[in-house]
Write an enzyme that holds these catalytic residues in place. Structure first.
Site, PDB file in Angstrom:
ATOM      1  N   LYS A  13      64.714  62.297  93.990  1.00 50.40           N
ATOM      2  CA  LYS A  13      64.218  61.558  94.731  1.00 50.40           C
ATOM      3  C   LYS A  13      65.905  59.932  94.645  1.00 50.40           C
ATOM      4  CE  LYS A  13      61.663  61.889  91.553  1.00 50.40           C
ATOM      5  NZ  LYS A  13      62.174  63.074  90.991  1.00 50.40           N
ATOM      6  N   ARG A  88      52.868  59.432  89.287  1.00 51.79           N
ATOM      7  CA  ARG A  88      53.399  60.767  88.762  1.00 51.79           C
ATOM      8  C   ARG A  88      51.540  61.546  88.370  1.00 51.79           C
ATOM      9  NH1 ARG A  88      58.414  60.174  86.941  1.00 51.79           N
ATOM     10  NH2 ARG A  88      59.689  62.419  87.006  1.00 51.79           N
ATOM     11  N   ARG A 127      74.007  67.267  86.312  1.00 50.68           N
ATOM     12  CA  ARG A 127      73.625  65.809  86.659  1.00 50.68           C
ATOM     13  C   ARG A 127      74.454  65.010  85.601  1.00 50.68           C
ATOM     14  NH1 ARG A 127      68.277  63.356  88.241  1.00 50.68           N
ATOM     15  NH2 ARG A 127      67.837  63.979  86.021  1.00 50.68           N
ATOM     16  N   ARG A 161      71.997  62.208  80.644  1.00 49.48           N
ATOM     17  CA  ARG A 161      69.924  62.461  79.909  1.00 49.48           C
ATOM     18  C   ARG A 161      70.177  62.808  78.550  1.00 49.48           C
ATOM     19  NH1 ARG A 161      66.503  61.544  85.317  1.00 49.48           N
ATOM     20  NH2 ARG A 161      65.404  62.684  83.489  1.00 49.48           N
ATOM     21  N   ARG A 172      58.985  69.691  82.201  1.00 47.29           N
ATOM     22  CA  ARG A 172      59.486  68.991  83.112  1.00 47.29           C
ATOM     23  C   ARG A 172      58.588  69.379  84.307  1.00 47.29           C
ATOM     24  NH1 ARG A 172      64.904  66.419  82.457  1.00 47.29           N
ATOM     25  NH2 ARG A 172      64.436  65.321  84.122  1.00 47.29           N
TER      26      ARG A 172
HETATM   27  P1  ADP Z   1      65.786  62.937  90.681  1.00 46.97           P
HETATM   28  O1  ADP Z   1      65.868  61.806  91.332  1.00 46.97           O
HETATM   29  O2  ADP Z   1      64.062  63.803  92.107  1.00 46.97           O
HETATM   30  O3  ADP Z   1      65.238  63.700  89.523  1.00 46.97           O
HETATM   31  P2  ADP Z   1      68.519  63.088  91.549  1.00 46.97           P
HETATM   32  O4  ADP Z   1      68.743  62.742  92.530  1.00 46.97           O
HETATM   33  O5  ADP Z   1      68.560  62.662  90.310  1.00 46.97           O
HETATM   34  O6  ADP Z   1      67.166  64.503  91.573  1.00 46.97           O
HETATM   35  O7  ADP Z   1      69.411  64.639  91.976  1.00 46.97           O
HETATM   36  C1  ADP Z   1      69.661  65.352  90.842  1.00 46.97           C
HETATM   37  C2  ADP Z   1      71.006  65.927  90.496  1.00 46.97           C
HETATM   38  O8  ADP Z   1      71.182  66.884  92.138  1.00 46.97           O
HETATM   39  C3  ADP Z   1      71.764  65.247  90.764  1.00 46.97           C
HETATM   40  O9  ADP Z   1      73.457  65.711  90.096  1.00 46.97           O
HETATM   41  C4  ADP Z   1      72.458  65.020  92.079  1.00 46.97           C
HETATM   42  O10 ADP Z   1      72.915  64.709  92.013  1.00 46.97           O
HETATM   43  C5  ADP Z   1      72.384  66.369  92.977  1.00 46.97           C
HETATM   44  N1  ADP Z   1      71.427  66.754  94.059  1.00 46.97           N
HETATM   45  C6  ADP Z   1      70.765  65.318  94.489  1.00 46.97           C
HETATM   46  N2  ADP Z   1      70.632  65.946  95.932  1.00 46.97           N
HETATM   47  C7  ADP Z   1      70.882  67.549  96.236  1.00 46.97           C
HETATM   48  C8  ADP Z   1      71.717  68.518  97.522  1.00 46.97           C
HETATM   49  N3  ADP Z   1      70.476  67.640  98.343  1.00 46.97           N
HETATM   50  N4  ADP Z   1      72.094  68.860  96.986  1.00 46.97           N
HETATM   51  C9  ADP Z   1      72.222  69.099  95.891  1.00 46.97           C
HETATM   52  N5  ADP Z   1      72.553  68.644  94.581  1.00 46.97           N
HETATM   53  C10 ADP Z   1      71.765  67.582  94.942  1.00 46.97           C
HETATM   54  P1  ADP Z   2      63.570  63.173  86.961  1.00 44.29           P
HETATM   55  O1  ADP Z   2      63.183  62.821  88.266  1.00 44.29           O
HETATM   56  O2  ADP Z   2      63.992  63.639  86.562  1.00 44.29           O
HETATM   57  O3  ADP Z   2      61.575  63.887  86.548  1.00 44.29           O
HETATM   58  P2  ADP Z   2      62.602  60.252  85.721  1.00 44.29           P
HETATM   59  O4  ADP Z   2      63.517  59.240  85.186  1.00 44.29           O
HETATM   60  O5  ADP Z   2      61.713  59.607  87.311  1.00 44.29           O
HETATM   61  O6  ADP Z   2      63.359  61.645  85.990  1.00 44.29           O
HETATM   62  O7  ADP Z   2      61.732  60.380  84.625  1.00 44.29           O
HETATM   63  C1  ADP Z   2      62.880  60.856  83.276  1.00 44.29           C
HETATM   64  C2  ADP Z   2      61.181  60.306  82.253  1.00 44.29           C
HETATM   65  O8  ADP Z   2      60.494  59.274  82.289  1.00 44.29           O
HETATM   66  C3  ADP Z   2      60.275  61.248  82.445  1.00 44.29           C
HETATM   67  O9  ADP Z   2      60.374  63.126  81.997  1.00 44.29           O
HETATM   68  C4  ADP Z   2      58.509  60.669  81.958  1.00 44.29           C
HETATM   69  O10 ADP Z   2      59.248  61.566  80.361  1.00 44.29           O
HETATM   70  C5  ADP Z   2      58.911  59.780  82.183  1.00 44.29           C
HETATM   71  N1  ADP Z   2      57.867  59.068  83.452  1.00 44.29           N
HETATM   72  C6  ADP Z   2      59.349  58.182  84.457  1.00 44.29           C
HETATM   73  N2  ADP Z   2      57.991  57.790  84.915  1.00 44.29           N
HETATM   74  C7  ADP Z   2      57.035  58.133  84.744  1.00 44.29           C
HETATM   75  C8  ADP Z   2      55.697  57.653  85.545  1.00 44.29           C
HETATM   76  N3  ADP Z   2      55.904  57.235  86.568  1.00 44.29           N
HETATM   77  N4  ADP Z   2      54.605  58.825  84.768  1.00 44.29           N
HETATM   78  C9  ADP Z   2      54.794  59.674  83.718  1.00 44.29           C
HETATM   79  N5  ADP Z   2      56.168  58.981  82.900  1.00 44.29           N
HETATM   80  C10 ADP Z   2      56.771  58.634  83.552  1.00 44.29           C
END
Ligand code: ADP
Ligand code: ADP
Ligand code: ZN
Length: 227
Positions: A13, A88, A127, A161, A172
């Protein structure tokens, strides 16, 4: 253009939201980044959220809804936004509907990035992010072109992180299945949900999202593209 990127943790995302931000001049709203900023600042919200985030659970709807409501009122949202990490839960999705209706705004699309669980664990474990500009990297899938130097801003500082470990990931992923996935039928029924294969390479995922957005009549009109 107002978009939601949905998908489990590690689905891509943030990676894709940054590209949409650059491409359309809309602003990425990452509630995870906002919460991490509160934690770093030691605010009351940050103190409440810290332990919850480290355990891989969701922070309370009250906090998130208030935070998002204040965020979308800021001037940088005039051209629209891409929500990354919100809503979420079902109550958050309902609150978003109310917030947008109150501002005479609508959602143009909800894009779901579909990625299987083993790939999510790999992505999260590898990541890391540029500490200065926030662009994301991965130990195996997206290394900086020059080791230790951010491709985008040249910074040498990177962060990982606290919650990106194999133990927290399971909590998660469970939170996603139990609390977030139930909002998908709501957007499907509204005709807003578009599913994209998030297992593909980063550039291919971007192309798939662009193809979805190109077929939105309202968004095309806003960009001056004839139907
Ligand atoms: P999210 O915001 O949904 O948690 P991220 O965009 O941070 O996910 O992506 C999670 C990890 O996977 C990052 O290290 C990113 O560089 C990698 N990543 C994102 N998209 C892809 C993909 N299509 N294929 C392989 N690795 C990816
Ligand atoms: P990822 O896409 O890797 O799950 P985020 O950076 O979006 O991670 O979120 C990290 C953490 O922040 C989540 O595991 C949760 O604890 C909190 N968080 C983020 N957005 C929300 C939301 N909309 N509602 C509740 N908790 C949230
Ligand atoms: Zn950078």
């Amino acid at each position: 253009m107002n978009l939601i990127l949905l998908g489990p943790p590690g689905a891509g995302k943030g990676t894709q939201a940054k590209r949409l931000e650059a491409r359309f001049g809309i602003v990425q709203i990452s509630t995870g980044d906002m919460l991490r900023a509160e934690v770093a600042a030691g605010s009351a919200v940050g103190r409440e959220a810290n332990a919850v985030m480290e355990a891989g659970h969701l922070v309370s709807d009250d906090i998130l809804i208030r935070m998002l409501g204040q965020r979308i009122e800021r001037a940088d949202c005039v051209r629209g936004f891409v929500l990354d990490g919100f809503p979420r839960t079902v109550p958050q999705a309902e609150a978003l509907g109310v917030l947008l209706a109150g501002r005479n705004q609508t959602l143009d699309a909800v894009v779901e990035l579909q990625v299987d669980a083993p790939a999510l664990v790999e992505r999260i474990a590898g990541r890391f992010t540029c500490a200065k500009c926030g662009v994301g990297y991965h130990d195996s899938f997206k290394r900086p072109l020059l080791d230790g130097v951010c491709d985008v801003c040249g910074s040498h500082d990177f962060v990982r992180r606290a919650d990106d470990n194999r133990e927290t990931v399971q909590a998660r992923l469970a939170a996603y299945q139990r609390q977030t996935a139930p909002i998908l039928p709501h957007y499907a029924a509204a005709g807003l949900l578009h599913r994209v294969d998030g297992m593909a390479d980063i550039d291919v995922v971007t192309q798939q999202i662009m193809a979805v957005l190109d077929h939105l009549p309202a968004a095309s009109a806003a960009r001056g593209v004839s139907p």
